[in-house]
Design a protein around this motif. Sequence first.
Motif, mmCIF file in Angstrom:
data_model
loop_
_atom_site.group_PDB
_atom_site.id
_atom_site.type_symbol
_atom_site.label_atom_id
_atom_site.label_comp_id
_atom_site.label_asym_id
_atom_site.label_seq_id
_atom_site.Cartn_x
_atom_site.Cartn_y
_atom_site.Cartn_z
ATOM 1 N N PRO A 35 0.843 -1.198 0.000
ATOM 2 C CA PRO A 35 0.000 0.000 0.000
ATOM 3 C C PRO A 35 0.880 1.250 0.000
ATOM 4 O O PRO A 35 2.046 1.205 0.408
ATOM 5 C CB PRO A 35 -0.785 -0.124 1.312
ATOM 6 N N GLY A 36 0.350 2.363 -0.426
ATOM 7 C CA GLY A 36 1.118 3.599 -0.469
ATOM 8 C C GLY A 36 1.448 4.124 0.918
ATOM 9 O O GLY A 36 0.924 3.650 1.934
ATOM 10 N N GLU A 37 2.337 5.103 0.961
ATOM 11 C CA GLU A 37 2.774 5.656 2.234
ATOM 12 C C GLU A 37 1.619 6.202 3.049
ATOM 13 O O GLU A 37 1.563 6.024 4.273
ATOM 14 C CB GLU A 37 3.805 6.774 1.994
ATOM 15 N N VAL A 38 0.698 6.878 2.391
ATOM 16 C CA VAL A 38 -0.440 7.470 3.113
ATOM 17 C C VAL A 38 -1.279 6.383 3.770
ATOM 18 O O VAL A 38 -1.660 6.489 4.944
ATOM 19 C CB VAL A 38 -1.315 8.320 2.159
ATOM 20 N N ALA A 39 -1.575 5.324 3.025
ATOM 21 C CA ALA A 39 -2.391 4.233 3.556
ATOM 22 C C ALA A 39 -1.680 3.528 4.705
ATOM 23 O O ALA A 39 -2.283 3.221 5.740
ATOM 24 C CB ALA A 39 -2.727 3.237 2.452
ATOM 25 N N LEU A 40 -0.371 3.269 4.547
ATOM 26 C CA LEU A 40 0.387 2.598 5.603
ATOM 27 C C LEU A 40 0.474 3.475 6.850
ATOM 28 O O LEU A 40 0.346 2.993 7.980
ATOM 29 C CB LEU A 40 1.792 2.248 5.112
ATOM 30 N N ALA A 41 0.683 4.770 6.643
ATOM 31 C CA ALA A 41 0.771 5.684 7.781
ATOM 32 C C ALA A 41 -0.525 5.708 8.567
ATOM 33 O O ALA A 41 -0.534 5.697 9.800
ATOM 34 C CB ALA A 41 1.128 7.093 7.289
#
Length: 231
Positions: A35-41
Amino acid sequence: MALGALRPSPLVEQATQHLRDQIANGEWPVGTRLPGEVALAKTLGVGRSTVREALRALAGAGLVQARQGSGVFVIATEPAEDWPARLRRAAITHVYEVRMMVETQAARLAAERRTDQDVAAMRAALETRAAAAAGDDAAFVDADIALHAAVVAAAGNPVLTDLFAEFAPVLRERLIDMVQLLGLRDRDRNPGHDSHAELVAAVRRGDGAAAAAVLQAELEQTLAHLHTDRF
């Protein structure tokens, strides 16, 4: 997929471990895009900078790889084995074969590039090796390796120097065992002195072919011992 929010600090280490666990458990098989950084964050409850650092750590361990314009993909489920660990696990004969290739080329380069300081260092190491013959096997092996390291250093190539330094601990342990088990110093407390002196002399006078030949013969003799059943 819920990973669970993280506890405060050290967040990068925790994020790295959570992501590593997910990869190891098969949540993200090899070839999967993370998943992208935003989703993981958001999922982990941390900032994007923490996720970014965690992904860098995973990339350094050989688990993921960033592909320009495509994202971050899983490329392995277990961390890559580091070089020192690989050497410790390798058969000593395999390590020695590579050592021969490294050192014979280093001897050729040393003969071309040696400085007065290099020659002085090699002569001093040769004298130390001779003096160490009066001591125990470990001290003698240490002095022998130090002489070889001086020849490699004279090649003036820091990569070769570092590569030999990686071999040294593995070589030391096995060579001490070999000397003791085969009784190589029972008759001659300073075996190989003449060939080592010839090596230093060849490097000093700039004869790369002779230096490589002397070293090749000496290392082949040791390799023959290592090929016995006890090694």
